[in-house]
Design a protein around this motif. Structure first.
Motif: not given
Length: 633
Positions: A207, A209-210, A233, A403-405, A408-409, A412, A454
């Motif tokens: 995983t 991030l960014k 992505e 997943t970009q910040p 992210k939600s 999910r 997360s």
């Protein structure tokens, strides 16, 4: 009586058996030799067999000289021999008195018991090698023959500095799992994740991030580790590999209903809290029927079955929803007959009161709203790789879930679906031959989940950690603190089994006292000898009247929570970039804790050279456009 207190554990049990104490017999023999030597030298001096005391030369004779001389001349000089014997007896008596006094002093001297209250200690190099984190020491003969010492492999779990100041990387290559506690901005990426991805040659799922890990490691993994690198992505318009979750459903088999139910549960439970409400449960049953209906209808009509297609038939503005229910009840899914699960889901909606049916419908739509995003819909409408390719392709495969910040939600639920399917499909069967398990994969796989909590509660992860190692899957789970795992709302609760399923736990300096207390308990209790001196008399007198000294054993944690919180962290410059490593602790089950150092990839010339290899502009693709079979490229 020796076995009366047979309560030793751990390092005390591993101690070799005590050898018999030969101190007293040795001292007695030495004392006898000294007394004979005194008698011999006195007799020789008496008869001037050696120069006078003031001479330049002293002749020494062997201790048994007096015995040899007595055998020859005792009848001539009995008085001289008796005098020499008295000297020897006097020397022996003084030695015996001194020996008794020393034994009494030692018997009355307090001795600290190093295992009285606990035997925890920091690991030495032999413990680290025994734990498999350092290569075994090679013999002197190997050095003489010019043989290269064995190289260690596996994932990076930390570093250790020996007494000479040399830093050793700690790596673990066994099938067991690793759990890391590292607060945000503590350097876990540059210290553990990046070095691992720049050295692990097998398949991996990470995983990301960014997209930072893709930029630093995908180039080396593709060019030198001969991996197929996939960048998934879902929220990007270009450069992402496509993956359709519905292509993983085993349609037409006994497993199809279970596969769809697992998928629907993840869709309506995006946070992993469970199906707590009536609307979640009813919408889950509806989505099961809808997904199966789309799968069978698409196969019969030659159209791709996707989650956006499921949302489209549910939200079609040109058709009343009642017509959809009637179609699901009457459609010939299997050999012209209606599928019982699909028909039951539609019948449930027809039988519900209008208001309840509307609430169930709106709840199901809300969970499928993610797939109305045209970019996400495009990236999940075809499969350019399959889950089984990760461990069974001709080349190892590296899958980066980016997943970009900002996304992210909302992404999910889709990431949870992918991780869940990876675990379920790659650990679904095992066979045995000649008493051993037979591997059904070509490549091992590292499942590195950064910010693991997360993703929400993933029951499949907690349930399967105990047996994933048998399927060639090694998990590297990273969280900020133990509270994320033990949270009742977003984690796995107080009785979680994630920690007990991980053979190695390593930690950077924590920010929460709960994590520090957990690490302190893992380190263990040790025994400390405390010396206390008591004096009496006037302070101004030349001599004190009495001085007493006592040694008392006491218990303390080898690493207290306060000391854990105050472990030196990484040093940073004005921009917040790490410039020097901090400390960390590494725990391997069954071995003493290791007080280590954080590794940094940019301080290593090999890692720096690997990290600057540019990442590919676009993701690799393992399969052609969806044709119902999936052609391997």
């Amino acid at each position: 009586m020796k076995d009366r207190f047979n309560n030793a554990v751990g390092p005390q049990v591993r101690l070799p058996p005590r050898r018999p104490n030969l101190t007293n017999p040795f001292l007695l023999v030495l004392l006898l030799a000294a007394s004979l030597q005194c008698a011999t030298q006195f007799f020789a001096y008496r008869f001037q067999y050696q120069p006078a005391l003031g001479g330049n030369l002293h002749q020494f004779y062997p201790p048994w000289g007096i015995v040899r001389w007595a055998a020859k001349w005792y009848h001539q000089y009995p008085d001289a021999f008796m005098t020499a014997g008295g000297v020897g007896i006097s020397a022996a008596s003084l030695g015996l008195i001194a020996l008794v006094v020393v034994r009494m002093v030692l018997a009355n001297t307090a001795k600290a018991n190093e295992y009285l209250h606990g035997s925890a200690r920091w690991a030495a190099i032999k413990d680290i090698r025994a734990a498999g984190l350092l290569p075994k020491a090679y013999r002197r003969i190997d050095k003489l023959l010019g043989r290269t010492p064995p190289a260690n492999a596996g994932v990076y779990v930390g570093a250790w500095v020996d007494r000479q100041g040399q830093t050793h990387y700690l790596r673990h290559d066994g099938p067991e799992h690793v759990l890391t506690y590292a607060p945000t901005r503590s350097g876990k990426g540059v210290g553990l994740v990046v070095p691992t991805l720049l050295s692990w040659g097998h398949s991996t799922v990470v995983t990301d991030l960014k997209g930072e890990l893709w930029a630093l490691t995908a180039g080396w993994r593709q060019r030198h580790a001969r991996n197929k690198v996939l960048r998934f992505e879902p929220a990007t318009g270009s450069g992402s590999v496509c993956w359709n979750p519905l292509d993983e459903i085993r349609v037409g088999t006994e497993s199809e209903v279970g596969d769809v139910q697992n998928l629907a549960t993840l869709i309506v439970d995006p946070d992993g809290k469970g199906l707590e409400t009536h609307w979640q449960k009813t919408s889950q049953a509806l989505i099961v029927g809808l997904v199966l209906h789309v799968l069978y209808k698409s196969r019969l009509e030659g159209l791709p079955a996707t989650l956006p297609a499921v949302d489209a038939i549910l939200s079609d503005p040109n058709r009343a929803v009642g017509e959809l229910w009637m179609e699901m009840v009457t459609y010939g899914h299997v050999d012209g007959k209606n599928h019982p699960v699909i028909g039951a889901a539609a019948r449930d909606m027809l039988d519900r009161p209008e208001e309840e049916a509307g609430s169930v419908l709106s709840t199901a739509k809300s969970y499928l709203a993610l797939y109305r995003d045209p970019i996400v819909a495009r990236n999940v409408s075809k499969s350019e790789f399959h889950i089984r390719d990760l461990m069974n392709h001709n080349n190892p495969v590296s899958l980066y879930i980016v997943t970009q910040p900002n996304d992210k939600s909302r992404l999910r639920p889709l990431v949870r679906v992918m991780v869940n399917m990876i675990v379920r499909q790659l650990a679904d069967r095992m066979s045995f031959s000649e008493g051993r398990s037979v591997a059904h994969y070509k490549h091992r796989m590292l499942l590195m989940l950064d910010e693991f909590p997360s993703l929400g509660r993933l029951d499949i992860m907690q349930e399967s950690l105990g047996f994933l190692a048998g399927y060639g899957i090694k998990c590297y789970l990273i969280c900020q603190d133990i509270n994320q795992l033990k949270s009742r709302e977003t984690g796995y609760g107080h009785d979680e089994s994630i920690t007990s399923s991980c053979h190695i736990q390593n930690a950077y300096p924590p920010n929460r006292v709960e994590t520090a207390e957990h690490l302190s308990k893992l380190t263990g209790q040790t025994t400390v000898a405390k010396e206390q001196i008591t004096t009496s008399g006037r302070r101004t007198s030349a001599l004190l009247a009495q001085v007493s000294r006592t040694i008392q054993e006491t218990q303390r944690p080898l690493l207290t929570p306060d000391e854990c919180l105050r472990m030196p962290g990484p040093q940073k410059d004005a921009k917040g970039d790490i410039v020097a490593p901090g400390d960390m602790v590494i725990y391997v089950a069954g071995y003493p804790a290791i007080y280590g150092k954080q590794p940094l990839y940019f301080n290593d010339p090999v890692f720096r050279a690997r990290a600057v290899i540019p990442a590919p502009a676009a993701s690799d693709k393992l399969r052609s456009l969806y044709d119902g079979k999936g052609i391997t490229l």
